[in-house]
Motif scaffolding. Structure first.
Motif, PDB file in Angstrom:
ATOM      1  N   ARG A  76       0.829  -1.207   0.000  1.00 60.50           N
ATOM      2  CA  ARG A  76       0.000   0.000   0.000  1.00 60.50           C
ATOM      3  C   ARG A  76       0.867   1.262   0.000  1.00 60.50           C
ATOM      4  N   ALA A  77       1.986   1.237   0.724  1.00 60.17           N
ATOM      5  CA  ALA A  77       2.872   2.405   0.777  1.00 60.17           C
ATOM      6  C   ALA A  77       3.415   2.733  -0.609  1.00 60.17           C
ATOM      7  N   ARG A  78       3.687   1.715  -1.409  1.00 58.17           N
ATOM      8  CA  ARG A  78       4.167   1.947  -2.772  1.00 58.17           C
ATOM      9  C   ARG A  78       3.023   2.315  -3.707  1.00 58.17           C
ATOM     10  N   TYR A  79       1.884   1.662  -3.509  1.00 52.95           N
ATOM     11  CA  TYR A  79       0.743   1.868  -4.404  1.00 52.95           C
ATOM     12  C   TYR A  79       0.188   3.288  -4.304  1.00 52.95           C
ATOM     13  N   ARG A  80       0.435   3.925  -3.186  1.00 52.24           N
ATOM     14  CA  ARG A  80      -0.046   5.292  -2.970  1.00 52.24           C
ATOM     15  C   ARG A  80       0.450   6.237  -4.062  1.00 52.24           C
ATOM     16  N   HIS A  81       1.625   5.924  -4.654  1.00 51.05           N
ATOM     17  CA  HIS A  81       2.223   6.792  -5.679  1.00 51.05           C
ATOM     18  C   HIS A  81       2.062   6.228  -7.091  1.00 51.05           C
ATOM     19  N   ALA A  82       1.275   5.160  -7.231  1.00 46.75           N
ATOM     20  CA  ALA A  82       1.205   4.446  -8.511  1.00 46.75           C
ATOM     21  C   ALA A  82       0.776   5.330  -9.672  1.00 46.75           C
ATOM     22  N   PHE A  83      -0.116   6.287  -9.435  1.00 47.69           N
ATOM     23  CA  PHE A  83      -0.664   7.091 -10.522  1.00 47.69           C
ATOM     24  C   PHE A  83      -0.168   8.533 -10.509  1.00 47.69           C
ATOM     25  N   ASP A  84       0.897   8.805  -9.731  1.00 47.09           N
ATOM     26  CA  ASP A  84       1.473  10.151  -9.724  1.00 47.09           C
ATOM     27  C   ASP A  84       2.060  10.477 -11.104  1.00 47.09           C
ATOM     28  N   THR A  85       1.985  11.734 -11.514  1.00 47.77           N
ATOM     29  CA  THR A  85       2.539  12.115 -12.818  1.00 47.77           C
ATOM     30  C   THR A  85       4.064  12.082 -12.810  1.00 47.77           C
ATOM     31  N   VAL A 222       5.929   8.167 -21.897  1.00 45.12           N
ATOM     32  CA  VAL A 222       6.623   8.287 -20.616  1.00 45.12           C
ATOM     33  C   VAL A 222       8.014   8.864 -20.861  1.00 45.12           C
ATOM     34  N   ALA A 223       8.344   9.925 -20.119  1.00 45.60           N
ATOM     35  CA  ALA A 223       9.699  10.472 -20.134  1.00 45.60           C
ATOM     36  C   ALA A 223      10.439   9.908 -18.926  1.00 45.60           C
ATOM     37  N   HIS A 235       4.927  11.475 -16.505  1.00 45.71           N
ATOM     38  CA  HIS A 235       3.806  11.321 -17.432  1.00 45.71           C
ATOM     39  C   HIS A 235       3.122  12.658 -17.696  1.00 45.71           C
ATOM     40  N   ASP A 236       3.641  13.696 -17.069  1.00 43.71           N
ATOM     41  CA  ASP A 236       3.094  15.036 -17.217  1.00 43.71           C
ATOM     42  C   ASP A 236       3.277  15.533 -18.649  1.00 43.71           C
ATOM     43  N   GLY A 237       2.266  16.214 -19.174  1.00 49.89           N
ATOM     44  CA  GLY A 237       2.326  16.697 -20.550  1.00 49.89           C
ATOM     45  C   GLY A 237       3.507  17.606 -20.814  1.00 49.89           C
ATOM     46  N   ALA A 238       3.841  18.458 -19.843  1.00 53.66           N
ATOM     47  CA  ALA A 238       4.971  19.374 -20.021  1.00 53.66           C
ATOM     48  C   ALA A 238       6.287  18.610 -20.121  1.00 53.66           C
ATOM     49  N   ILE A 240       6.681  15.518 -21.182  1.00 55.98           N
ATOM     50  CA  ILE A 240       6.700  14.816 -22.467  1.00 55.98           C
ATOM     51  C   ILE A 240       7.079  15.796 -23.582  1.00 55.98           C
ATOM     52  N   ALA A 241       6.453  16.972 -23.573  1.00 53.78           N
ATOM     53  CA  ALA A 241       6.740  17.983 -24.602  1.00 53.78           C
ATOM     54  C   ALA A 241       8.200  18.424 -24.531  1.00 53.78           C
ATOM     55  N   ASP A 242       8.723  18.599 -23.321  1.00 55.22           N
ATOM     56  CA  ASP A 242      10.123  19.008 -23.161  1.00 55.22           C
ATOM     57  C   ASP A 242      11.070  17.948 -23.713  1.00 55.22           C
ATOM     58  N   SER A 243      10.760  16.675 -23.452  1.00 50.01           N
ATOM     59  CA  SER A 243      11.611  15.594 -23.947  1.00 50.01           C
ATOM     60  C   SER A 243      11.569  15.511 -25.467  1.00 50.01           C
ATOM     61  N   ARG A 244      10.403  15.743 -26.046  1.00 50.19           N
ATOM     62  CA  ARG A 244      10.303  15.740 -27.509  1.00 50.19           C
ATOM     63  C   ARG A 244      11.152  16.856 -28.107  1.00 50.19           C
ATOM     64  N   GLU A 245      11.095  18.034 -27.496  1.00 52.84           N
ATOM     65  CA  GLU A 245      11.906  19.154 -27.982  1.00 52.84           C
ATOM     66  C   GLU A 245      13.396  18.881 -27.788  1.00 52.84           C
ATOM     67  N   PHE A 246      13.717  18.239 -26.672  1.00 53.04           N
ATOM     68  CA  PHE A 246      15.118  17.911 -26.394  1.00 53.04           C
ATOM     69  C   PHE A 246      15.679  16.980 -27.472  1.00 53.04           C
ATOM     70  N   PHE A 247      14.940  15.932 -27.817  1.00 51.26           N
ATOM     71  CA  PHE A 247      15.429  14.994 -28.820  1.00 51.26           C
ATOM     72  C   PHE A 247      15.405  15.609 -30.227  1.00 51.26           C
ATOM     73  N   LYS A 248      14.503  16.543 -30.458  1.00 47.67           N
ATOM     74  CA  LYS A 248      14.516  17.259 -31.738  1.00 47.67           C
ATOM     75  C   LYS A 248      15.802  18.100 -31.829  1.00 47.67           C
ATOM     76  N   TRP A 249      16.182  18.714 -30.715  1.00 49.34           N
ATOM     77  CA  TRP A 249      17.418  19.501 -30.670  1.00 49.34           C
ATOM     78  C   TRP A 249      18.638  18.592 -30.855  1.00 49.34           C
ATOM     79  N   LEU A 250      18.640  17.421 -30.184  1.00 48.12           N
ATOM     80  CA  LEU A 250      19.749  16.488 -30.342  1.00 48.12           C
ATOM     81  C   LEU A 250      19.886  16.051 -31.792  1.00 48.12           C
ATOM     82  N   ASP A 251      18.750  15.825 -32.444  1.00 46.35           N
ATOM     83  CA  ASP A 251      18.770  15.408 -33.838  1.00 46.35           C
ATOM     84  C   ASP A 251      19.462  16.447 -34.718  1.00 46.35           C
TER      85      ASP A 251
END
Length: 283
Positions: A76-85, A222-223, A235-238, A240-251
């Motif tokens: 239960r102590a672990r499951y409490r955070h199961a759906f955190d972003t 998932v980032a 799992h937060d939208g921001a 995910i968007a930041d990671s997409r921009e990061f990999f676009k920059w790396l490319d």
């Protein structure tokens, strides 16, 4: 039970519940649901991490599996955070990462100081892990896990992968020259999915931590990032968007396939030259 967007961690913990049911009750999901008086879809959704089980649900689930109160409280102590972003897990928790890799449709990865785990040779992986501060048991467990995770690269329908590797990781010697040569050859075999980020790209890329971006067929992306202190799943939208921009920059700054192959070939040539040059005698 609350329906909610699943996370990498909720799917991991849901799978843990499934294995608990199969091992200790011997019942199918439908038979287990019948014994609890639940709809079969409820068991399915909880075990797939698609829905948050209430505390009462978890109590009933664990009691049906014959588990005691201490085991319930630990879970239960672990499951409490199961759906955190954002979820931060201890470094030796590899199940959630392995499950994300196994479920992913596309994996994009970046590392600065070492070759990505999914394309490491066994000798490189063992030398890298042995250079840390872990106990022999921790090193062996981490090594076995890393090798087992690589099974996804051998599947007929494996994830689409792109590995960005900083030139620093290529220049940093792990193990002896033979270990490095085998690792370079392994990467040469994977140059169709590997991009080298050159030293000439400047300091900005060096300052970024290792990270991955997982894309799934029907699940939220998932980032992921890691340090020696924690593994972080976002799992937060921001994020995910930041990671997409990061990999676009790396490319935009990484070498292309042919140039990356040239760098690896140069690394191999340099090693072989060093191996065959006579050593200077000490006066």
């Amino acid at each position: 039970m609350t329906a909610i967007t699943s996370t990498a961690y909720s799917r991991d913990l849901g799978d843990e519940l499934r294995r608990l049911r199969e091992k200790h009750s011997g019942l199918t999901g439908a038979a287990f649901a019948e014994q609890l008086g639940w709809d079969p879809s409820k068991v399915s959704n909880i075990e797939k991490g698609k829905a948050r089980a209430s505390e009462i649900d978890l109590v009933q689930y664990f009691m049906m599996c014959g588990r005691d109160t201490d085991q319930f409280e630990t879970f239960r102590a672990r499951y409490r955070h199961a759906f955190d972003t954002y979820v931060a897990l201890v470094p030796d928790n590899l199940r959630t990462l392995a499950m994300a890799e196994a479920q992913a449709e596309r994996i994009t990865c970046y590392d600065v100081l070492s070759v990505p785990g999914l394309i490491q040779t066994p000798e490189y992986a063992r030398a890298l892990l042995s250079g840390g501060r872990g106990t022999p048991e921790q090193i062996e467990r981490g090594y076995r896990s890393r090798m087992e995770r690589q099974a996804i690269m051998k599947r007929p329908y494996r994830p689409e992968c792109v590995f960005y590797v900083h030139e620093l990781a290529l220049r940093l010697q792990v193990g002896d020259e033979r270990v490095m040569e085998e690792q370079y050859l392994r990467m040469l075999f994977h140059t169709h999915v590997l991009r080298v980020v050159p030293m000439s790209a400047g300091p900005a890329a060096i300052r970024m931590s290792a990270r991955m971006l997982f894309r799934f067929e029907k699940l939220v992306p998932v980032a992921y990032s890691e340090t020696d202190l924690a593994r972080v799943f976002a799992h937060d939208g921001a994020a995910i968007a930041d990671s997409r921009e990061f990999f676009k920059w790396l490319d935009s700054i990484a070498l292309d396939e042919g140039q990356s192959r040239d760098v690896l070939t140069s690394c191999i040539s340099g090693l072989r030259k060093d191996l065959h040059e006579p050593q200077a005698e000490l006066a």
